[in-house]
Design an enzyme around this catalytic site. Structure first.
Site, mmCIF file in Angstrom:
data_model
loop_
_atom_site.group_PDB
_atom_site.id
_atom_site.type_symbol
_atom_site.label_atom_id
_atom_site.label_comp_id
_atom_site.label_asym_id
_atom_site.label_seq_id
_atom_site.Cartn_x
_atom_site.Cartn_y
_atom_site.Cartn_z
ATOM 1 N N SER A 13 0.827 -1.395 -0.017
ATOM 2 C CA SER A 13 0.074 -0.090 0.191
ATOM 3 C C SER A 13 0.948 1.056 0.132
ATOM 4 O O SER A 13 0.451 2.243 -0.602
ATOM 5 C CB SER A 13 -1.043 0.129 1.179
ATOM 6 N N MET A 89 10.980 -6.923 3.952
ATOM 7 C CA MET A 89 11.144 -7.538 5.326
ATOM 8 C C MET A 89 12.488 -8.277 5.342
ATOM 9 O O MET A 89 12.771 -9.374 5.912
ATOM 10 C CB MET A 89 9.912 -8.381 5.687
ATOM 11 N N LEU A 92 19.151 -5.240 5.426
ATOM 12 C CA LEU A 92 20.220 -4.919 4.331
ATOM 13 C C LEU A 92 21.381 -4.966 5.034
ATOM 14 O O LEU A 92 21.637 -4.536 6.113
ATOM 15 C CB LEU A 92 19.754 -3.754 3.769
ATOM 16 N N ASN A 106 13.456 4.425 4.308
ATOM 17 C CA ASN A 106 12.605 3.069 4.883
ATOM 18 C C ASN A 106 11.307 3.855 5.330
ATOM 19 O O ASN A 106 11.624 4.979 6.143
ATOM 20 C CB ASN A 106 13.085 2.154 5.754
ATOM 21 N N HIS A 108 8.571 3.365 8.924
ATOM 22 C CA HIS A 108 8.329 2.433 9.894
ATOM 23 C C HIS A 108 7.338 2.810 10.778
ATOM 24 O O HIS A 108 6.981 4.046 10.950
ATOM 25 C CB HIS A 108 9.619 2.386 10.909
ATOM 26 N N VAL A 143 18.772 -1.854 12.479
ATOM 27 C CA VAL A 143 17.259 -2.187 12.259
ATOM 28 C C VAL A 143 16.571 -0.931 12.698
ATOM 29 O O VAL A 143 16.546 -0.438 13.942
ATOM 30 C CB VAL A 143 16.804 -3.290 13.043
ATOM 31 N N ASP A 144 16.059 -0.335 11.643
ATOM 32 C CA ASP A 144 15.435 1.077 11.907
ATOM 33 C C ASP A 144 16.194 2.246 12.937
ATOM 34 O O ASP A 144 15.574 2.961 13.681
ATOM 35 C CB ASP A 144 13.929 0.631 12.771
ATOM 36 N N LYS A 171 -2.476 5.728 7.180
ATOM 37 C CA LYS A 171 -2.773 6.895 6.420
ATOM 38 C C LYS A 171 -1.856 8.178 6.526
ATOM 39 O O LYS A 171 -1.577 8.632 5.295
ATOM 40 C CB LYS A 171 -4.212 7.361 6.999
HETATM 41 C C1 GRF Z 1 3.852 -0.617 6.601
HETATM 42 O O1 GRF Z 1 3.250 -0.453 7.878
HETATM 43 C C2 GRF Z 1 5.269 -0.014 6.844
HETATM 44 O O2 GRF Z 1 5.303 1.017 7.752
HETATM 45 C C3 GRF Z 1 6.083 -1.220 7.500
HETATM 46 O O3 GRF Z 1 5.507 -2.433 6.706
HETATM 47 C C4 GRF Z 1 4.091 -1.879 6.418
HETATM 48 C C5 GRF Z 1 3.904 -2.270 4.839
HETATM 49 O O4 GRF Z 1 2.887 -2.066 4.392
HETATM 50 N N1 GRF Z 1 7.476 -0.994 7.131
HETATM 51 P P1 GRF Z 1 2.458 -1.794 2.822
HETATM 52 O O5 GRF Z 1 3.170 -3.249 2.241
HETATM 53 O O6 GRF Z 1 3.109 -0.619 2.399
HETATM 54 O O7 GRF Z 1 0.920 -1.918 2.531
#
Ligand code: GRF
Length: 200
Positions: A13, A89, A92, A106, A108, A143-144, A171
């Site tokens: 999304s 997921m 790297l 990225n 998060h 990581v993040d 959103k």
């Molecule tokens: C999102 O919540 C993003 O923040 C996290 O993974 C989810 C991915 O959702 N890293 P989508 O595949 O973009 O719908």
């Protein structure tokens, strides 16, 4: 025209929101390639439907660097200026990060440095935080942990479940990823230590 490469593993999304904003002229760039490490990723199907080049490079059963070499080759061939992780997921290695130094973002679903790692919305809810949100950050070896480009906060309500909180955060994710991409591609920020500062 600047070129964006998207890496994802699932639903897609965030990728779709970026792609729609590209289509609407809100991001002056093109998405040159979408790569998933999972064949079944919804994001790949969306890309194909939208006529965006999409391919699967499976990570399963491969050494991390061998997998990343394939990623780098595909991204280089597509001549991308910026790599956007959108629900990708995999962590790297420094090899990949060196190849695209300072050009990997990225998203998060929490206000970093709170609730890094997986299930960030669940972590925030169970912790009892009153606000959570999302963060777009540069990717480094952790990581993040990379420098924060954009954040948005959302309230956590008493009635919230992981699903309702995740939807409220999502959103905002869709909004701030575009904002962050425009800041980076428009060369409108500089990084001082951990701080990402708007150029005057
Ligand atoms: C999102 O919540 C993003 O923040 C996290 O993974 C989810 C991915 O959702 N890293 P989508 O595949 O973009 O719908």
């Amino acid at each position: 025209m600047k070129k964006i490469g998207i890496l994802l593993s699932g639903r897609g999304s965030n990728f779709e929101a970026i792609a729609r904003n590209v289509q609407a002229g809100k991001i002056p760039a093109e998405i040159a390639i979408v790569i998933s490490n999972k064949e079944g990723a919804g994001g790949l199907a969306i890309a194909r439907e939208m006529g965006i080049k999409a391919l699967c490079i499976p990570s399963k059963g491969k050494e991390r660097e061998a997998f990343e070499q394939e990623l780098v080759a595909a991204l280089r061939e597509a001549q991308v200026d910026l790599v956007c992780l959108a629900g990708f997921m995999r962590v790297l290695t420094s090899y990949f990060i060196r190849e695209f130094q300072g050009r990997i973002l990225n998203i998060h679903p929490a206000l970093l440095p709170s609730f890094a790692g997986v299930d960030a919305q669940k972590q925030a809810l169970e912790y009892g935080a009153k606000f959570s949100g999302c963060t777009v950050h540069f990717v480094d070896e952790g990581v993040d942990t990379g420098a924060v480009v954009c954040q948005a906060a959302v309230p956590i309500q008493d009635e919230d479940t992981v699903e309702t909180l995740a939807a409220r955060i999502l959103k905002e994710e869709h909004r701030i990823y575009t904002e962050a991409i425009n800041l980076v591609l428009g060369d409108r920020i500089r990084v001082e230590g951990r701080r990402v500062i708007l150029k005057k």
